[in-house]
Design a protein around this motif. Structure first.
Motif, PDB file in Angstrom:
ATOM      1  N   VAL A 147       0.862  -1.187   0.000  1.00 50.57           N
ATOM      2  CA  VAL A 147       0.000   0.000   0.000  1.00 50.57           C
ATOM      3  C   VAL A 147       0.899   1.238   0.000  1.00 50.57           C
ATOM      4  CG1 VAL A 147      -1.698   1.291   1.356  1.00 50.57           C
ATOM      5  CG2 VAL A 147      -1.902  -1.193   1.125  1.00 50.57           C
ATOM      6  N   SER A 149      -0.501   4.574  -0.417  1.00 51.01           N
ATOM      7  CA  SER A 149      -1.158   5.700   0.262  1.00 51.01           C
ATOM      8  C   SER A 149      -2.592   5.339   0.645  1.00 51.01           C
ATOM      9  CB  SER A 149      -1.102   6.964  -0.594  1.00 51.01           C
ATOM     10  OG  SER A 149      -2.344   7.245  -1.170  1.00 51.01           O
ATOM     11  N   LEU A 150      -3.073   5.978   1.703  1.00 55.29           N
ATOM     12  CA  LEU A 150      -4.435   5.794   2.198  1.00 55.29           C
ATOM     13  C   LEU A 150      -5.079   7.170   2.278  1.00 55.29           C
ATOM     14  CD1 LEU A 150      -3.573   3.340   5.122  1.00 55.29           C
ATOM     15  CD2 LEU A 150      -4.810   2.740   3.033  1.00 55.29           C
ATOM     16  N   LYS A 151      -6.161   7.363   1.531  1.00 55.62           N
ATOM     17  CA  LYS A 151      -6.805   8.692   1.514  1.00 55.62           C
ATOM     18  C   LYS A 151      -8.248   8.569   2.003  1.00 55.62           C
ATOM     19  CE  LYS A 151      -4.028  11.100  -1.931  1.00 55.62           C
ATOM     20  NZ  LYS A 151      -3.275  10.089  -2.708  1.00 55.62           N
ATOM     21  N   TRP A 158     -12.495   4.885   2.113  1.00 54.29           N
ATOM     22  CA  TRP A 158     -11.068   5.120   1.888  1.00 54.29           C
ATOM     23  C   TRP A 158     -10.682   4.809   0.444  1.00 54.29           C
ATOM     24  CZ3 TRP A 158      -7.571   6.842   5.558  1.00 54.29           C
ATOM     25  CH2 TRP A 158      -8.037   6.906   6.877  1.00 54.29           C
ATOM     26  N   VAL A 160      -7.544   3.350  -1.328  1.00 54.51           N
ATOM     27  CA  VAL A 160      -6.329   2.604  -0.986  1.00 54.51           C
ATOM     28  C   VAL A 160      -5.510   2.435  -2.264  1.00 54.51           C
ATOM     29  CG1 VAL A 160      -5.440   0.461  -0.006  1.00 54.51           C
ATOM     30  CG2 VAL A 160      -7.637   1.369   0.797  1.00 54.51           C
ATOM     31  N   SER A 166      -5.710   1.530  -7.618  1.00 55.62           N
ATOM     32  CA  SER A 166      -6.315   1.837  -6.315  1.00 55.62           C
ATOM     33  C   SER A 166      -7.688   1.187  -6.195  1.00 55.62           C
ATOM     34  CB  SER A 166      -6.394   3.348  -6.115  1.00 55.62           C
ATOM     35  OG  SER A 166      -7.501   3.859  -6.798  1.00 55.62           O
ATOM     36  N   ILE A 172     -10.712   0.083   6.637  1.00 50.52           N
ATOM     37  CA  ILE A 172      -9.414  -0.566   6.499  1.00 50.52           C
ATOM     38  C   ILE A 172      -8.961  -1.073   7.858  1.00 50.52           C
ATOM     39  CG2 ILE A 172      -8.567   0.579   4.414  1.00 50.52           C
ATOM     40  CD1 ILE A 172      -7.319   2.718   6.076  1.00 50.52           C
ATOM     41  N   ASN A 174      -5.470  -2.099   9.667  1.00 49.43           N
ATOM     42  CA  ASN A 174      -4.006  -2.123   9.617  1.00 49.43           C
ATOM     43  C   ASN A 174      -3.554  -3.371  10.375  1.00 49.43           C
ATOM     44  OD1 ASN A 174      -1.247  -1.808   9.992  1.00 49.43           O
ATOM     45  ND2 ASN A 174      -1.368   0.300  10.746  1.00 49.43           N
ATOM     46  N   VAL A 183       2.268   2.316   8.035  1.00 47.06           N
ATOM     47  CA  VAL A 183       0.883   2.449   7.569  1.00 47.06           C
ATOM     48  C   VAL A 183       0.155   3.501   8.415  1.00 47.06           C
ATOM     49  CG1 VAL A 183      -1.329   1.237   7.320  1.00 47.06           C
ATOM     50  CG2 VAL A 183       0.789   0.105   6.633  1.00 47.06           C
ATOM     51  N   VAL A 187      -1.980   7.749   7.688  1.00 45.03           N
ATOM     52  CA  VAL A 187      -3.252   8.362   8.094  1.00 45.03           C
ATOM     53  C   VAL A 187      -3.026   9.374   9.232  1.00 45.03           C
ATOM     54  CG1 VAL A 187      -4.527   6.306   7.388  1.00 45.03           C
ATOM     55  CG2 VAL A 187      -3.896   6.564   9.785  1.00 45.03           C
ATOM     56  N   TYR A 319     -11.029   3.310  10.503  1.00 44.30           N
ATOM     57  CA  TYR A 319      -9.641   2.804  10.489  1.00 44.30           C
ATOM     58  C   TYR A 319      -9.495   1.929  11.716  1.00 44.30           C
ATOM     59  CZ  TYR A 319      -4.536   2.880  11.100  1.00 44.30           C
ATOM     60  OH  TYR A 319      -3.215   2.526  11.276  1.00 44.30           O
TER      61      TYR A 319
END
Length: 794
Positions: A147, A149-151, A158, A160, A166, A172, A174, A183, A187, A319
């Motif tokens: 991964v 980036s996480l937006k 999210w 991912v 993506s 998500i 972790n 990770v 965020v 999250y």
């Protein structure tokens, strides 16, 4: 839930799994963590049948070895906590130990703690079987898929991103092991995790091992601080070095885990573990002649207290984490189930606040995490006492304004980063921290503090409370939805509970209505972010227009309690504190010695008292003013140990002991605070109506028991007619009746006043009687009865 995707950075088992020793044990000193261990082992037992994959699961049992009398006490202490669990566990004597493990030098062995179903599993095969089972039920496993980036999106979902493209996710989790910190940073979170080096040694074939008819049980030599098990025809043993010798992977803490790291190991260092090797050779003499064929030195991730972080994270929507596993193999199966149940049903299946990721906060610095991880690694096999304190990494930045004033006068306890006085010593008294399974050096000081509050006036630092400000046009509607009690009128306070959808007690708070639509919410120190997360999530999900602010670190709190509390405080304020004007459970803004405070007439001691909320920087001045004003009344300090005795005598329940996500408020005796007839459809209301209609199976009761020099702590087994029928939740010595006192859950048919049961303490059963609660009436009740009887006479 079928639409689940696992993104694996390189390949399955890379990181810590592939080199794990694979130990599985039912044993855990924590009450509900036993359930996680149990669920893992039960899953692993049927995995081969379910997936068709061989998992290499051996269950020869395990023995923890006691070579000192205090270890034997610890085993007895653990046994009192196992009776009401599904786990099989026994104390066995030297003869039985020798029969099961004939290669031992029995010279020093006094006893063993034996778990028959324990053993070890091949981590690689286990992972592949779990992966195969996951695919069978519809999960998609993608690798290599790091991964990048996480937006977060405004609707809580999210984006991912991976090198392959993506995807959109509703939530998500972790579960990134060694890379969990990296990770987290994506965020904006700094997870307190440290990679430590763990070594274990594998020997070549040992003739005496090869000659055995059955596999040796796994051995844990607690004083030697190592585990040892059979590996084919040889032995494998893994030591835990002291905090001075063990090695933290510092470069990774500073620069992150090397991106390419996967199935590498560190260079071994036999010197570091030599004293453990020697201890193992003395305990298992055949090791002296054995050849070492392999020394494995690989990374494991540690959290400050070695416990993983599992669950949703405060401050970031959708999250979740499953990180920080020092014992990943034994936790994997149970935690997987625990998290899935929570995600599917909207509440945890049972209470595991000790794994709450929100137990850490902004006060958890890298220095703190490193100091704690060292200590936790080195203390892996230390004796687990009740009321245990560990001192590395303390104090944090979270000290109250009274810390400097009080630190030399008392024994401080650690509460969510804060230092808080447990008990105070007088000149000439033993000031050391001396934990014990029996009454110890704080027994008499706590008795003096108890008397102080009952007869005069005492002051306690309550700054660690979690404190939230809630205001806005929907604040009343939100709180009415969250809490089972009614919303207090402006200027008043009440005790309210947040329940889960299934009607369990998620939290207990005091709610003060300060000005119209503005509330001060107070919770215990350990529940601060646990409760805040729940409140914030409900506010967002329900679209409530409110502002929620965590003001825990801004406010200090002083509790003043005892028959002379009013007399002392009245000297310092122009506000009328008399009983008719400042009633029980009222809240007012006023000045005490020219310092602005929010005063609430409430005290967890059950005596006349106030909690004074003020700016943290005013704590020392406020404390000094109160202490000076109370000289004539003989004012003095008291700590949380004395407060615990006072609240038990008044039959006040504590969140985390008498009530939590394992209990409903009706069985916990909280009916008074639960308003099933209020118009708002609060969370858990429907479930509670069903629970009430079905009738309760167990009830919380108050017990007294005469013991010798040991008092109940909580979680001990309750016996009746030769069987375990329940458990204590908390307990202490009662200085008013000079006996032990405890809360306990027992079946409804055994819950009547006068009923006798037995409480198991350190391997002995003590006769206990259920009493009419409370043992001591609270001050407001005594006051009311006094007024009533006075009027009758008139």
């Amino acid at each position: 839930m079928k639409d689940v995707v696992l993104l694996e950075k390189s390949e399955l088992t890379a990181g810590s799994t592939w080199h794990a020793a694979g130990l599985t044990t039912y044993f855990h000193p924590g009450i509900n963590l036993k359930k996680i261990h149990y669920a893992s082992i039960k899953l692993y037992e049927k995995l081969e049948e379910e997936t068709g994959q061989v998992v290499g699961f051996h269950q020869p049992g395990s023995i923890r070895i006691a070579t000192t009398p205090v270890r034997v006490d610890e085993f007895k202490y653990q046994m009192t906590r196992t009776g009401w669990h599904a786990t099989e566990q026994y104390i066995i004597g030297p003869e039985k130990i020798q029969e099961m493990f004939p290669l031992l030098n029995m010279n020093k062995i006094l006893a063993g703690l034996y778990n028959p179903g324990d053993g070890h599993i091949d981590p690689y095969s286990l992972t592949m079987a779990l992966a195969s089972g996951a695919r069978k039920y519809g999960a998609l496993l993608k690798y290599p898929a790091p991964v990048t980036s996480l937006k977060p999106r405004s609707d809580g979902t999210w984006d991912v991103e991976t090198p392959q493209g993506s995807m959109r996710a509703n939530r998500i989790v972790n579960a990134a092991g060694l890379w969990a910190r990296e990770v987290g940073k994506m965020v904006g979170l700094e997870h307190p995790l440290i990679p430590v080096q763990h070594q274990y040694v594998v020997t070549s074939t040992i003739p005496e091992v090869k000659a055995l008819k059955r596999e040796l049980p796994v051995l844990r030599d607690l004083e030697g601080s190592y585990y040892l098990r059979q590996e084919r025809d040889g032995l494998l043993f893994g030591p835990y070095e002291s905090q001075e010798k063990m090695k933290v992977q510092d470069a990774w803490v500073t620069n992150g885990v090397p991106p390419g790291f996967g199935k590498e190991l560190f260079e071994s260092d036999l010197d570091r573990i030599m004293e453990h090797v020697e201890a193992a050779m003395e305990m298992v003499p055949v090791l002296k002649k054995a050849d070492i064929i392999n020394i494995v030195n690989g990374p494991i991730t540690y959290s400050p207290d070695i416990l993983p972080m599992v669950g949703p994270h405060q401050g970031v929507r959708n999250y979740w984490v499953a990180i920080g596993f020092g014992y990943g193999i034994i936790h994997a199966g149970g935690v997987g189930k625990y998290l899935s149940d929570w995600i599917l049903h909207g509440e945890p299946p049972f209470d595991l606040i000790e794994l709450d990721p929100n137990r850490y906060g902004k006060w958890t610095t890298t220095q703190y995490t490193e100091a704690k991880a060292r200590e936790s690694y080195g203390f892996n096999n230390i004796v687990g006492y009740p009321k245990e304190e560990r001192f590395a990494g303390r104090p944090t930045q979270r000290v109250s304004g009274l810390y400097k004033t009080l630190e030399s006068k008392c024994s401080m306890g650690f509460h969510a980063g804060w230092e808080q006085p447990h008990w105070f010593y007088k000149p000439g008294q033993d000031t050391q921290y001396r934990p014990s399974f029996r009454r110890t050096n704080w027994f008499e000081p706590v008795g003096s503090e108890y008397k102080q509050v009952m007869q005069k006036v005492g002051v306690i630092d309550l700054s660690p409370f979690g404190k939230f400000n809630v205001k806005g046009q929907d604040s009343v509607r939100l709180l009415d939805h969250l809490f089972a009690n009614v919303i207090p009128k402006v200027g008043f306070t009440n005790i309210s509970h947040m329940l889960t959808p299934k009607g369990r007690v998620y939290a207990e708070l005091t709610v003060s209505h300060q000005t119209p639509g503005e509330f001060l919410l107070i919770t215990g120190s350990g529940s601060e972010l646990h409760d805040l997360r729940w409140i914030e999530e409900e506010a967002v999900n329900g679209g409530y227009n409110v502002e929620i602010k965590n003001i825990t670190d801004e406010l200090g709190v002083l509790g003043v309690a005892g028959p002379h509390a009013r007399k002392v405080l009245q000297k310092l304020t122009t506000e009328d504190l008399s009983d008719d004007v400042f009633k029980f459970l009222q809240t007012k803004s006023l000045k005490v010695s020219d310092i602005p405070v929010t005063a609430i007439r409430i005290s967890y001691t059950g005596e006349l008292g106030w909690e004074l909320y003020h700016r943290r920087e005013d704590s020392a001045a406020l404390y000094d003013a109160i202490m000076n004003a109370g000289q004539e009344e003989g004012i003095d300090n008291f700590g949380t140990y004395a407060m615990n005795v006072l609240r038990l005598e008044k039959a006040f329940r504590a969140w985390g002991s008498e009530m939590n996500c394992d209990t409903n408020p009706l069985e916990a005796g909280l009916e008074y605070f639960i308003k099933l007839n209020k118009p708002a459809d609060f969370i858990g209301k429907q479930a509670l109506k069903q629970i009430k209609a079905k009738g309760l199976k167990r009830r919380l009761v108050c017990l007294t028991l005469a013991t010798d020099d040991v008092d109940p702590e909580g979680n001990e087994s309750i016996w009746y007619d030769g069987k375990v029928v329940g458990n204590t939740t908390s307990g202490s010595y009662s200085y008013s009746i000079q006996k032990s006192l405890a809360f306990a859950y027992v079946p409804v048919e055994l819950s009547k006043v006068g009923q006798q049961v037995e409480v198991e303490l350190l391997g002995k059963n003590y006769l206990a009687s259920i009493i009419q609660e409370p043992l001591v009436l609270t001050e407001p009740t005594r006051n009311r009865l006094w007024k009533k009887s006075g009027k009758d006479k008139i």
